[in-house]
Structures are given as C-alpha cells and as structure tokens.
Design a protein around this motif. Structure first.
Motif, PDB file in Angstrom:
ATOM      1  N   ALA A   1       3.403   0.927  -6.858  1.00 33.67           N
ATOM      2  CA  ALA A   1       2.733   0.593  -8.121  1.00 33.67           C
ATOM      3  C   ALA A   1       3.554  -0.417  -8.921  1.00 33.67           C
ATOM      4  N   ARG A   2       4.867  -0.254  -8.955  1.00 30.71           N
ATOM      5  CA  ARG A   2       5.696  -1.186  -9.710  1.00 30.71           C
ATOM      6  C   ARG A   2       5.649  -2.588  -9.087  1.00 30.71           C
TER       7      ARG A   2
ATOM      8  N   VAL B   1       3.176  -3.806  -7.532  1.00 32.28           N
ATOM      9  CA  VAL B   1       1.881  -4.376  -7.907  1.00 32.28           C
ATOM     10  C   VAL B   1       1.995  -5.081  -9.256  1.00 32.28           C
TER      11      VAL B   1
ATOM     12  N   ALA C   1      -2.149  -0.346  -5.498  1.00 30.27           N
ATOM     13  CA  ALA C   1      -1.175  -0.003  -4.456  1.00 30.27           C
ATOM     14  C   ALA C   1      -1.841   0.834  -3.368  1.00 30.27           C
ATOM     15  N   ASP C   2      -2.671   1.792  -3.776  1.00 30.15           N
ATOM     16  CA  ASP C   2      -3.380   2.624  -2.805  1.00 30.15           C
ATOM     17  C   ASP C   2      -4.348   1.788  -1.964  1.00 30.15           C
TER      18      ASP C   2
ATOM     19  N   TYR D   1      -2.450   0.019 -11.705  1.00 30.74           N
ATOM     20  CA  TYR D   1      -1.448  -0.482 -10.763  1.00 30.74           C
ATOM     21  C   TYR D   1      -1.372   0.422  -9.537  1.00 30.74           C
ATOM     22  N   GLN D   2      -1.404   1.739  -9.762  1.00 33.58           N
ATOM     23  CA  GLN D   2      -1.355   2.661  -8.637  1.00 33.58           C
ATOM     24  C   GLN D   2      -2.596   2.544  -7.758  1.00 33.58           C
ATOM     25  N   ASP D   3      -3.747   2.327  -8.398  1.00 35.24           N
ATOM     26  CA  ASP D   3      -4.989   2.177  -7.653  1.00 35.24           C
ATOM     27  C   ASP D   3      -4.900   0.994  -6.688  1.00 35.24           C
TER      28      ASP D   3
ATOM     29  N   GLU E   1      -2.675  -0.025 -17.382  1.00 36.37           N
ATOM     30  CA  GLU E   1      -1.893   1.190 -17.136  1.00 36.37           C
ATOM     31  C   GLU E   1      -2.812   2.395 -17.010  1.00 36.37           C
ATOM     32  N   SER E   2      -2.385   3.356 -16.223  1.00 33.22           N
ATOM     33  CA  SER E   2      -3.217   4.542 -15.984  1.00 33.22           C
ATOM     34  C   SER E   2      -3.446   5.348 -17.260  1.00 33.22           C
TER      35      SER E   2
END
Length: 202
Positions: free
Chosen positions: A149-150, A152, A140-141, A136-138, A172-173
């Motif tokens: 991230a949330r 996303v 967002a980036d 998710y963070q990826d 999830e990461s």
C-alpha cells in the motif's frame, strides 16, 4: 514482487524520439502537456516558466531530442504524430473540465514509468472510473501485492500522466484525501468536479 519503481520500458532512455509540448490553461492552473508519436507522455501541474523549464529539461534527457515547442494542439501537416496526440489531449481535457467527458481516449505513452509503478497506474486507469475512488490498499490488492500500500502511494506521486491517469481518485481508507503531486487543493478541486466532494462556495 515490488521492484524497479523507476524502471523504464523499451521506449526509455537511449532511443531518440520526436516529441512536442504545449501549455493548456485549466481551472486548476496551467498544465504542461507533452506527447511523442506513441501518445501523451506527460502532464505537469502548475506549469510556471520555471516548472516548465525543468520538465522540458527532463524530457530532453529522456527522449534524447529537442522538442517541437508549443504546438498548442495544432494538427498542421509536418508537425508529426505527436501533434495529433496533443490536440486530442487538449480537446479531451477541455471537455473533462467542462463536465462533459468521463473517459479519456487519448493514446498514452507509458515510457516515463515502469515496473511496479506501471502496473499500478495501468490498474488505476482501467479499474477506477470517473466518480469513484479507490484506496491505496485496494490498488495494492488489485495488482497482487497486498503488502505494498505504501509503494502504491509512491507510484501515485510519481504518476507522469495525472488527471488522464486519475491518481486524484486514490484516497486514504479512513476517508482522508491522502497526498497528491499537484497539491491537496488541486486534488479537492478534481474530486469536486467529479461529484465526490462538495463544490467550493467561492
């Protein structure tokens, strides 16, 4: 800036548009497929009669028209361009579930999403190929919103085109599956099909 998760583009409400639908029997259960002249517009998991009814009611409201029902992929003269997109989607989904297709080429109609959600889903479709995953963070980036991230995760849950736009590849990461609109078991099955999880024993 994250905004307008439910914004629609110029093809959204207010523009009456022809569309059709069909049911596709897949290894993860029946899928409702809907298409307009622009392309495949929606894929709905677990298309029981009640789920199908609710999905069709929402599409009637969004398109401003009654559907051409149950083309079942037939590309007969007079069915309209939506029928060609349904036929293409059915052929490609059959090949995908048989393990013979890795890239979908069916045209997509993005009119059921917009704003941040659309940006994230386009990045997912373009940048996370078959047999890979992203966090998710990826994502967002990738869309220039590192604090989102949330959001996303919300966009993945609202994806109108699952499987074809592969939100099942977003995890999830820490290695967890994360959520999925079609259910976690369906997500496991799709990831196993792509070789990212062991196939179930039975």
């Amino acid at each position: 800036m994250v905004n307008g998760a439910d914004e629609a583009d110029d093809n959204g409400p207010g523009r009456a548009r022809e569309w059709g639908w069909s049911l596709f029997e897949s290894p993860v259960g029946p899928l409702l497929l809907a298409a307009t002249a622009d392309g495949l517009v929606q894929v709905v998991f677990h298309a029981t009669p009640e789920v199908t009814r609710r999905a069709l009611d929402r599409l009637r409201a969004r398109t401003g028209r009654e559907p051409h029902a149950g083309s079942c992929g037939r590309d007969a003269p007079g069915n309209g361009p939506w029928a060609r997109h349904l036929a293409c989607a059915e052929r490609e989904l059959a090949a995908y579930f048989a393990g013979g297709l890795r890239v979908f080429t069916v045209p997509l109609d993005w009119s059921l999403t917009g704003g941040f959600h659309l940006r994230v889903l386009r990045a997912l479709a373009a940048d996370v190929p078959y047999g890979t995953t992203a966090g998710y963070q990826d994502l967002a980036d990738r869309v220039g919103e590192p604090g989102a991230a949330r959001a996303v995760g919300v966009a993945m849950g609202a994806n109108p085109l699952p499987v074809v736009v592969p939100c099942h590849r977003v995890v999830e990461s820490g290695g967890g599956l994360g959520g999925f609109g079609g259910g976690r078991e369906t997500k496991r099955e799709l990831l196993a099909l792509e070789g990212l999880l062991p196939q179930p024993l039975f």
